[in-house]
Design an enzyme around this catalytic site. Structure first.
Site, PDB file in Angstrom:
ATOM      1  N   ASP B  89       3.318   5.344  22.378  1.00  0.00           N
ATOM      2  CA  ASP B  89       5.160   6.404  22.825  1.00  0.00           C
ATOM      3  C   ASP B  89       4.641   6.499  24.508  1.00  0.00           C
ATOM      4  OD1 ASP B  89       5.197   9.215  20.662  1.00  0.00           O
ATOM      5  OD2 ASP B  89       5.627   7.163  21.050  1.00  0.00           O
ATOM      6  N   LYS B 141      -4.350  21.247  27.440  1.00  0.00           N
ATOM      7  CA  LYS B 141      -3.236  22.723  27.980  1.00  0.00           C
ATOM      8  C   LYS B 141      -4.044  23.196  28.685  1.00  0.00           C
ATOM      9  CE  LYS B 141       0.033  21.242  24.783  1.00  0.00           C
ATOM     10  NZ  LYS B 141      -0.698  19.858  24.580  1.00  0.00           N
ATOM     11  N   ASP B 185       5.033   9.458  29.035  1.00  0.00           N
ATOM     12  CA  ASP B 185       5.233   9.760  27.657  1.00  0.00           C
ATOM     13  C   ASP B 185       6.434   9.666  27.061  1.00  0.00           C
ATOM     14  OD1 ASP B 185       3.713  11.164  24.882  1.00  0.00           O
ATOM     15  OD2 ASP B 185       4.725  10.039  25.061  1.00  0.00           O
TER      16      ASP B 185
END
Lengths: 422, 316
Positions: B89, B141, B185
């Site tokens: 992606d 994250k 992305d």
């Protein structure tokens, strides 16, 4: 001979019609291309033996009204006069105050019509009905059928089904009384003034007994509906003529679009020359559309159904207008889209902009449904309704104005949804 | 088929494969989660066209990011040259030659491309030595700011590694190369359009003749030669129009991708939309922020749409 009286109200009345009523008195607002009042006057002038039309209201003398009266007199060749009340005297107080003017010349009967109704005005039918029913000097109210729920927003009439006498009358009851409602169009004769006079005297006496009250509740202010009809019901004097022809109130700006649709449809029989048709070099017309001859419209525009275009309006290439009223001098630029809206005088809508409202039409599946008079807000949110642009509003290119009301003389710089823009 | 989704008029996969071929790659392995005839056929065509070998490796159950590598292990043992790994992606200026060079220079087991982002907490963050590029650790994250460099989804490894990343990092075998230029992305629909804007800007810098200019075209606009645009339209900035698309008169399109075979009828207004294959947008339609594919849908005239239409549907 016959006369007609049209009750036109004043600036403190008909305020639900703001911001459109800021520019022009509500009775003169164009519906299906001509001032609201003109539909009444045309209908009255058609009745044989109609000698005079009196307008009663409390607007100060103003240019638009004067001009309208002058033109109407010339066009319909009938005496039309404006009688200005010194204060708001109510639907009964005005005609009582001017009773001498009304009875001068000894008319056998006279119609009283509210200015803010849209109707087929079956006046000659009412005259025939009056001759066939009840006493020689009975009064007639024009009635129509509403659905149960909505009937309570109007004056409700209970009738004797054989004789059509009005047995009971209640104005805006809080519980269901009858599905026959008062259309605001009456046929009276000079006897009515005795009844109004009696109420007037009674009010005067009541006033003396009470303390000096606040200003708005004058003795001379008499309401035909609550004060006269309620009392006359069941006395053998008041009758109701029910009509199946079209009828609607014009209270809010949104209802003007619905009323336009009804009148435009009527033009097929009464004024086919007012309906636009597809012509070489002209815009594409679908359904009933009124276009003033001075409007300038690009041939790639598509208009209708139910569209009224006022004087001097400019419509650019590829514009789409549907279910809307475009008022004098407005400028709709290329590719914009106007749906369910009223575009005010001299306003401008930029390229590719979208001005859209939500119609408040009565349920088409219910033949007796009437247009709703919703409050502006419901449960803390603005009720989706017709979009209204006041006079001299500028909408920039490419934005969307949805379900909003924009007050006059405003230059927007972005889109809005569900807002009142002051 | 996600990999074949056209990004600026070319399948994403092809943007990547063409860049790899330019860097000297002659064998590409596609790890796919389901076999598609369409994909197989398309890959045969590209093999011929680019003169390379393309293999498809089918991952029967989802195995996460390491899965495809393990499955492809057999295919990769052929030679001892380093191999590239790409996340499908990702779109950017694909610096595969630079990456190969950088990798050879440090001589260790693996290199990961990283890129700088404004909101690192949405991604996997990479902590590494600024001058050498040696990676210390990964943080997925992060809740507090650790670094603003994230894993850009492109790697190069020596065949001898085929272990998972964190273990390699501990042994000082993993290096990071910072990507220059844009990166996106485009797996997230809302990022697809942002990526498209960046890519078009890159095209303006490197190959401006590919962009369409002239009256009615604003900013960066890419139009397939087989598309037809009507009169009095204003297209752009940041618009991609695919093959065989018909745009009728008086249309305004901004920041959109209009995919192959679609039709936008006259006087409509579109902003930030992806109009899917063979969709038809009616006259005087307004569409804003339709970030999922308006896929094979028919939008009837005079509608205003603010939501996504993933399935073929008629919007009344």
């Amino acid at each position: 001979m016959l006369k007609s009286v049209i009750l036109i109200g004043g600036p403190q009345k008909g305020t639900r019609f703001r911001p459109l009523s800021f520019e022009v008195p509500k009775p003169l607002f164009p519906v299906a291309g001509v001032p609201m009042l003109q539909h009444h006057i045309e209908a009255c002038a058609k009745v044989p033996n109609m000698k005079e039309i009196l307008l009663i209201g409390f607007y100060q003398p103003n240019e638009e009204l004067n001009r309208f009266l002058l033109n109407a007199q010339q066009e319909f060749k009938i005496s039309i006069r404006y009688l200005q009340e010194y204060a708001a005297l109510g639907t009964g107080g005005g005609i009582y105050h001017f009773r001498d003017q009304i009875v001068s010349g000894s008319p056998e009967a006279f119609f009283v019509l509210n200015a803010d109704v849209c109707s087929a005005f079956p006046l000659t039918e009412m005259l025939s009905f009056q001759k066939e029913h009840g006493e020689p000097n009975s009064f007639v109210i024009l009635g129509t059928t509403a659905n149960r729920k909505q009937s309570m927003n109007y004056g409700c009439i209970v009738e004797n089904e054989e004789s059509n006498e009005v047995l009971h009358y209640v104005e805006k009851p809080s519980t269901f009384v009858s599905d026959i409602i008062n259309c605001g169009i009456y046929l009276f004769n000079p006897d009515i003034f005795q009844h109004i006079g009696a109420v007037f005297q009674k009010n005067q006496q009541d006033m003396l007994l009470e303390e000096p009250t606040n200003g708005w509740h004058r003795a001379e202010a008499i309401r035909l509906e609550q004060d006269i009809f309620t009392a006359l019901a069941g006395q053998g004097k008041l009758y109701v003529y029910k009509t199946l022809s079209f009828w609607s109130q014009i209270k809010s700006a949104g209802s003007a679009i619905y009323a336009s649709r009804l009148y435009l449809n009527q033009y097929h029989t009464t004024h086919p020359e007012r309906l636009a048709s597809n012509k070489e070099g002209g815009p594409k017309i679908t359904g009933n559309v009124y276009i003033h001859p001075t409007a300038n419209i690009d041939p790639t525009a598509v208009l209708g159904p139910n569209v009224s275009i006022g004087t001097g309006v400019t419509i650019g290439a590829g514009v789409r207008v549907r279910e809307s009223i475009i008022l004098h001098g407005a400028n709709l630029q290329d590719h914009c889209c106007v749906l369910n809206s009223i575009v005010g005088w001299d306003s401008t809508i930029g390229k590719w902009a979208r001005v859209e409202g939500t119609p408040s039409d009565p349920n088409p599946n219910d033949p007796y449904a009437k247009i709703d008079s919703e409050t502006l807000f419901r449960e803390g949110k603005l009720t989706p309704s017709i979009t209204i642009l006041g006079c001299n509003v500028t909408i920039p290119s490419e934005v969307i104005i949805l379900n909003s009301i924009v007050l006059p003389h405003k230059d927007l710089n972005r889109g809005f949804k569900n807002q009142i823009i002051l | 088929m996600k990999a074949l989704i056209l990004f600026c008029n070319k399948p994403i996969l092809l943007h990547q494969v063409e860049a790899l071929v330019k860097a000297g790659v002659d064998h590409v392995v596609l790890a796919v989660s389901y076999m598609s005839e369409l994909l197989e056929r398309e890959m045969r065509v590209q093999e011929q066209r680019l003169g390379i070998r393309i293999s498809l490796s089918h991952e029967k159950e989802p195995l996460g990011t390491a899965g495809p590598l393990a499955l492809a292990r057999d295919l990769l043992n052929d030679n001892s040259e380093p191999f590239f790994v790409l996340n499908s992606d990702v779109i950017c200026d694909f610096p595969f030659k630079d990456l190969l060079q950088f990798h050879r220079n440090h001589g260790k087991e693996g290199t990961i491309v990283v890129t700088r982002v404004e909101e690192p907490s949405k991604y996997g963050v990479v902590v590494y030595e600024a001058d050498s590029g040696r990676i210390h650790r990964f943080v997925e994250k992060p809740q507090v700011f650790v670094s603003n460099k994230i894993n850009a989804g492109m790697y190069i490894f020596n065949p001898s590694m085929l272990k998972i990343f964190p273990v390699m990092a501990g042994e000082g075998q993993l290096y990071a190369m910072e990507l220059q230029g844009f990166w996106m992305d485009i797996g997230q629909p809302k990022d697809f359009l942002t990526g498209m804007c960046m890519y078009l800007q890159s095209v303006r810098q490197h190959a401006p003749e590919r962009l369409r200019t002239g009256p009615g075209f604003l900013g960066n606009v890419l139009v397939d030669p087989t598309a037809q645009i009507g009169e009095n339209c204003t297209i752009g900035p940041n618009v991609t129009i695919g093959a065989g698309v018909v745009v009728e008169d008086g249309v305004r399109i901004k920041r959109c991708t209009v995919l192959k075979g679609s039709r936008v009828r006259s006087h409509s207004w579109l902003e930030s939309c992806i109009v899917g294959w063979s969709s038809s947008v009616g006259q005087w339609v307004r569409m804003e922020n339709v970030t999922l594919y308006l896929n094979g849908a028919n939008v009837l005239p005079h509608k205003s749409i603010n939501e996504s239409v993933p399935e073929p549907r008629i919007i009344m």
